[in-house]
Motif scaffolding. Structure first.
Motif, PDB file in Angstrom:
ATOM      1  N   ALA A  95      -2.176  24.275  43.978  1.00  0.00           N
ATOM      2  CA  ALA A  95      -3.058  25.675  43.789  1.00  0.00           C
ATOM      3  C   ALA A  95      -1.854  26.446  44.226  1.00  0.00           C
ATOM      4  O   ALA A  95      -1.409  26.214  45.390  1.00  0.00           O
ATOM      5  CB  ALA A  95      -3.901  26.277  44.113  1.00  0.00           C
ATOM      6  N   ASN A  96      -1.578  27.856  44.670  1.00  0.00           N
ATOM      7  CA  ASN A  96      -1.016  28.979  45.296  1.00  0.00           C
ATOM      8  C   ASN A  96       0.550  28.530  45.891  1.00  0.00           C
ATOM      9  O   ASN A  96       0.663  28.883  46.643  1.00  0.00           O
ATOM     10  CB  ASN A  96      -2.397  29.278  46.680  1.00  0.00           C
ATOM     11  N   GLY A  97       0.901  27.789  45.333  1.00  0.00           N
ATOM     12  CA  GLY A  97       2.270  27.175  45.083  1.00  0.00           C
ATOM     13  C   GLY A  97       2.472  25.681  46.242  1.00  0.00           C
ATOM     14  O   GLY A  97       3.163  24.890  46.633  1.00  0.00           O
ATOM     15  N   LYS A  98       1.140  25.293  46.375  1.00  0.00           N
ATOM     16  CA  LYS A  98       1.248  23.623  47.381  1.00  0.00           C
ATOM     17  C   LYS A  98       0.044  22.802  46.820  1.00  0.00           C
ATOM     18  O   LYS A  98      -0.450  22.998  45.920  1.00  0.00           O
ATOM     19  CB  LYS A  98       0.105  24.697  48.738  1.00  0.00           C
ATOM     20  N   ASP A  99       0.485  21.814  47.034  1.00  0.00           N
ATOM     21  CA  ASP A  99      -0.756  20.815  46.741  1.00  0.00           C
ATOM     22  C   ASP A  99      -2.094  19.831  48.022  1.00  0.00           C
ATOM     23  O   ASP A  99      -1.186  20.749  49.017  1.00  0.00           O
ATOM     24  CB  ASP A  99       0.228  20.007  46.482  1.00  0.00           C
ATOM     25  N   TYR A 100      -2.590  19.981  46.844  1.00  0.00           N
ATOM     26  CA  TYR A 100      -3.547  20.217  47.984  1.00  0.00           C
ATOM     27  C   TYR A 100      -4.795  18.446  47.510  1.00  0.00           C
ATOM     28  O   TYR A 100      -4.662  17.947  46.110  1.00  0.00           O
ATOM     29  CB  TYR A 100      -4.883  20.849  47.554  1.00  0.00           C
ATOM     30  N   ALA A 101      -5.077  17.456  48.083  1.00  0.00           N
ATOM     31  CA  ALA A 101      -5.246  15.991  47.671  1.00  0.00           C
ATOM     32  C   ALA A 101      -6.319  16.565  47.715  1.00  0.00           C
ATOM     33  O   ALA A 101      -6.901  16.921  49.538  1.00  0.00           O
ATOM     34  CB  ALA A 101      -4.530  15.161  48.790  1.00  0.00           C
ATOM     35  N   ILE A 102      -7.162  15.735  46.945  1.00  0.00           N
ATOM     36  CA  ILE A 102      -8.833  15.620  46.791  1.00  0.00           C
ATOM     37  C   ILE A 102      -8.708  14.940  47.106  1.00  0.00           C
ATOM     38  O   ILE A 102      -9.323  14.018  47.138  1.00  0.00           O
ATOM     39  CB  ILE A 102      -9.364  16.007  45.091  1.00  0.00           C
ATOM     40  N   VAL A 103     -10.337  15.491  48.917  1.00  0.00           N
ATOM     41  CA  VAL A 103     -10.982  14.051  49.407  1.00  0.00           C
ATOM     42  C   VAL A 103     -12.089  14.363  48.958  1.00  0.00           C
ATOM     43  O   VAL A 103     -13.513  13.399  49.564  1.00  0.00           O
ATOM     44  CB  VAL A 103     -10.861  15.414  50.302  1.00  0.00           C
ATOM     45  N   ASN A 104     -12.591  15.323  48.407  1.00  0.00           N
ATOM     46  CA  ASN A 104     -14.191  15.249  48.038  1.00  0.00           C
ATOM     47  C   ASN A 104     -13.905  16.085  46.736  1.00  0.00           C
ATOM     48  O   ASN A 104     -13.876  17.456  46.021  1.00  0.00           O
ATOM     49  CB  ASN A 104     -15.040  16.324  49.686  1.00  0.00           C
ATOM     50  N   GLY A 105     -15.176  15.868  45.909  1.00  0.00           N
ATOM     51  CA  GLY A 105     -15.185  16.335  44.706  1.00  0.00           C
ATOM     52  C   GLY A 105     -16.744  16.446  43.668  1.00  0.00           C
ATOM     53  O   GLY A 105     -17.945  15.915  44.215  1.00  0.00           O
ATOM     54  N   ASP A 106     -17.660  18.019  42.908  1.00  0.00           N
ATOM     55  CA  ASP A 106     -18.411  17.861  42.321  1.00  0.00           C
ATOM     56  C   ASP A 106     -18.747  18.302  41.083  1.00  0.00           C
ATOM     57  O   ASP A 106     -18.148  19.053  40.804  1.00  0.00           O
ATOM     58  CB  ASP A 106     -19.650  18.594  43.085  1.00  0.00           C
ATOM     59  N   PRO A 107     -18.789  17.541  39.691  1.00  0.00           N
ATOM     60  CA  PRO A 107     -18.080  17.496  38.781  1.00  0.00           C
ATOM     61  C   PRO A 107     -19.298  18.253  37.995  1.00  0.00           C
ATOM     62  O   PRO A 107     -18.841  19.238  36.513  1.00  0.00           O
ATOM     63  CB  PRO A 107     -18.418  16.492  37.984  1.00  0.00           C
ATOM     64  N   ASN A 108     -20.680  18.602  38.580  1.00  0.00           N
ATOM     65  CA  ASN A 108     -21.691  19.934  37.737  1.00  0.00           C
ATOM     66  C   ASN A 108     -22.010  19.608  36.908  1.00  0.00           C
ATOM     67  O   ASN A 108     -21.800  21.051  35.847  1.00  0.00           O
ATOM     68  CB  ASN A 108     -21.073  21.643  38.478  1.00  0.00           C
ATOM     69  N   LYS A 109     -22.406  18.586  36.525  1.00  0.00           N
ATOM     70  CA  LYS A 109     -22.858  17.536  34.823  1.00  0.00           C
ATOM     71  C   LYS A 109     -24.112  17.711  34.981  1.00  0.00           C
ATOM     72  O   LYS A 109     -24.745  16.633  35.300  1.00  0.00           O
ATOM     73  CB  LYS A 109     -22.226  16.432  34.722  1.00  0.00           C
ATOM     74  N   TYR A 110     -25.255  18.907  34.764  1.00  0.00           N
ATOM     75  CA  TYR A 110     -25.939  18.463  35.035  1.00  0.00           C
ATOM     76  C   TYR A 110     -27.117  17.581  34.146  1.00  0.00           C
ATOM     77  O   TYR A 110     -28.597  18.134  34.356  1.00  0.00           O
ATOM     78  CB  TYR A 110     -26.558  20.263  34.848  1.00  0.00           C
ATOM     79  N   ASP A 111     -26.827  18.150  32.847  1.00  0.00           N
ATOM     80  CA  ASP A 111     -27.262  17.664  31.914  1.00  0.00           C
ATOM     81  C   ASP A 111     -26.794  15.850  32.258  1.00  0.00           C
ATOM     82  O   ASP A 111     -27.226  14.938  30.666  1.00  0.00           O
ATOM     83  CB  ASP A 111     -27.601  18.199  30.575  1.00  0.00           C
ATOM     84  N   GLY A 112     -25.470  15.509  33.070  1.00  0.00           N
ATOM     85  CA  GLY A 112     -24.768  14.481  32.538  1.00  0.00           C
ATOM     86  C   GLY A 112     -23.578  14.316  31.862  1.00  0.00           C
ATOM     87  O   GLY A 112     -22.865  13.302  31.560  1.00  0.00           O
TER      88      GLY A 112
END
Length: 119
Positions: free
Chosen positions: A90-107
């Motif tokens: 994003a923005n021409g830079k690489d960001y490693a994902i260190v934490n995430g939330d899928p927001n699957k409220y119904d699973g």
């Protein structure tokens, strides 16, 4: 079975991210075949996303560090679920994902993927 309200929320999130976001990629490295070996393969998946810097009040220096980005990724059309170990461009830079939330409220239905990216 997907709940109709979450499908509508997913469509709303996708519309807002498409309007205010940018094109980016989610890259995932798959390990080599355990039997045949070989080199790891990096797969790139196009995504629509919105990168935002964390507010100063959330930066504690351990969990959230200066320079970390909160990245909202549209779930529509993305064949994978971004997870720790993936890399977001994003923005021409690489960001490693260190934490995430899928927001699957119904699973079942991912409304939007919200990840923490670190350079």
């Amino acid at each position: 079975m997907a709940n109709l309200i979450y499908t509508r929320l997913q469509a709303t999130a996708q519309r807002l991210i498409a309007k205010y976001g940018q094109a980016g990629t989610v890259k995932r490295e798959t390990p080599p075949d355990p039997v045949y070996g070989g080199d790891p393969v990096v797969m790139s998946y196009p995504a629509t996303l919105v990168p935002m810097a964390y507010e100063a009040r959330f930066i504690d220096g351990t969990v959230i560090q200066a320079g970390d980005m909160q990245i909202y990724i549209s779930a529509v059309g993305l064949p994978i679920e971004p997870t720790v170990g993936d890399v977001v461009t994003a923005n021409g830079k690489d960001y490693a994902i260190v934490n995430g939330d899928p927001n699957k409220y119904d699973g079942v239905t991912p409304v939007v993927f919200i990840v923490q990216g670190r350079q």
